[in-house]
Enzyme design. Sequence first.
Site, PDB file in Angstrom:
ATOM      1  N   HIS A 193      -1.234   6.151   2.652  1.00 50.34           N
ATOM      2  CA  HIS A 193      -1.168   4.858   3.346  1.00 50.34           C
ATOM      3  C   HIS A 193      -2.052   4.812   4.575  1.00 50.34           C
ATOM      4  O   HIS A 193      -2.747   3.824   4.824  1.00 50.34           O
ATOM      5  CB  HIS A 193       0.281   4.532   3.744  1.00 50.34           C
ATOM      6  CG  HIS A 193       0.394   3.222   4.452  1.00 50.34           C
ATOM      7  ND1 HIS A 193       0.908   3.101   5.724  1.00 50.34           N
ATOM      8  CD2 HIS A 193       0.046   1.967   4.075  1.00 50.34           C
ATOM      9  CE1 HIS A 193       0.864   1.830   6.097  1.00 50.34           C
ATOM     10  NE2 HIS A 193       0.355   1.131   5.122  1.00 50.34           N
ATOM     11  N   CYS A 203       0.808  -1.228   0.000  1.00 50.32           N
ATOM     12  CA  CYS A 203       0.000   0.000   0.000  1.00 50.32           C
ATOM     13  C   CYS A 203       0.842   1.278   0.000  1.00 50.32           C
ATOM     14  O   CYS A 203       0.649   2.164  -0.838  1.00 50.32           O
ATOM     15  CB  CYS A 203      -0.919   0.020   1.221  1.00 50.32           C
ATOM     16  SG  CYS A 203      -2.145  -1.295   1.255  1.00 50.32           S
TER      17      CYS A 203
END
Length: 473
Positions: free
Chosen positions: A132, A76
């Site tokens: 994130h 991610c």
Amino acid sequence: MKLKNLLLVLLVCALSFFQCSKPSKETKPNILLICIDDLRPELKSYGANYISSPNIDELAEKGVSFQKHFVNAPSCGPSRYTLLTGQYGPATNDALFQRANKIAQGATIAPSMPEWFRMHGYTTVSVGKVSHHPGGRGGKNWNDSTKNEIPNAWDRHLMPVAEWEHPRGMMHGLAHGEIRVKSGDMNVFQTVKGNDDIYPDGAITEEALKQLKALATRNENPFFLAIGIIKPHLPFGAPKSYYDRYEGVEFPAIEHPQKPEGRSTWHGSNEFKQYNRWDKNPNIDTVFADEVRRHYAACVSYADAQVGKILGELKRTGADKNTIVVLWGDHGWHLGEHSIWGKHSLFEESLHAPLIIQDPRMNNKSSKPNAIVETLDIFPTLCDLTGIETPKYTQGESLKAILVNPEISGHSAIAYKKGASTIRTSTHRMTLHQDGFVELYDHTTAEMETKNVADEHPELVEALKHALHTRLN
């Protein structure tokens, strides 16, 4: 009297001429960026007819769905770094926080994509998981406003938490406010009766609809609205109605399910294994594997429903006529391929993700180009489509030409993780390990990424090594 009338007519004409000759304010298109976590291209619009994804598929019918879009990292944090900066970056989940720390220490850092659009007159807003951390903040519970993941990027960066208490709780939350405390005590999948609001994405979508309505109806500037949907990220939980869509549906066999022979970027699925799995192993328990896949599919359908609400609100406001919509998956996800249940490898399944771009000004409906493109290309593409100068520091390529003509060729795609990097061409994937070991896979053969043919093609390996080093350096 006639003189007064004549003067009045002349005055009106003069005012009309002044107003008509005044430079009119250019109306730039809005941007709606929808980020979906852990979404592999297992959608009906990508050939998976057993998946229920009507809203994403409708968007694909109205625009261009890139069939061979690859992310630049299988995790991610670094994948979102490339999306939001237009540059290669560290292969760690805290990549954006590292960048933010440099800015705080006085370093001159190139503006991020939202910051660039903000500098060019856009109102920038994020809701949910765009960077994130959902909401874009650091701290123990990811809600410390003094720790901004992307400084100077957003006019508003919002993260509703509802009964999940904080953004960290939302990230790995299950129904009715359940927060991950000890991952081994949280079920790897879950199905609960109720509406969309019993899971975190319901609250994210509600806030997104409010922001979209306000931006579309009360905002004088064009807007850049980024919305981050968490599912289908682990744990796989969605309202039961979405799981029920797969009752009686037959899923295809898992392709090349065996652990690779020899060295590769294979891993032991620790992210998946950290949850309660009732001592079951999907690599040997086919019934359990089927349940995992169905719960993942339910999460995809749940995420798809949120996309439908967002696109429905965009249309209700009338802003759809002047809004470029981008739907992006931050990376792929293994569902048993290579005996992996998760991401973080440099195999195709970790790196292949959906990318759909719909520009209402373009006549390119239902296009499905097979050109290889990468996440890095999104920043320059949006600059190109909106008429904003493309900053020289972006490392991708504009996809506008492919949007106009889907037959145009793409380019190779680069990705990396700690200790290795990979390059994907239209025919091969080469993965180069830090110590020099090479994996080469031929995508024109049935073996695909199950047979390392590096020893058979030394000249191709050297050419791809050179291309990889040139792109990354």
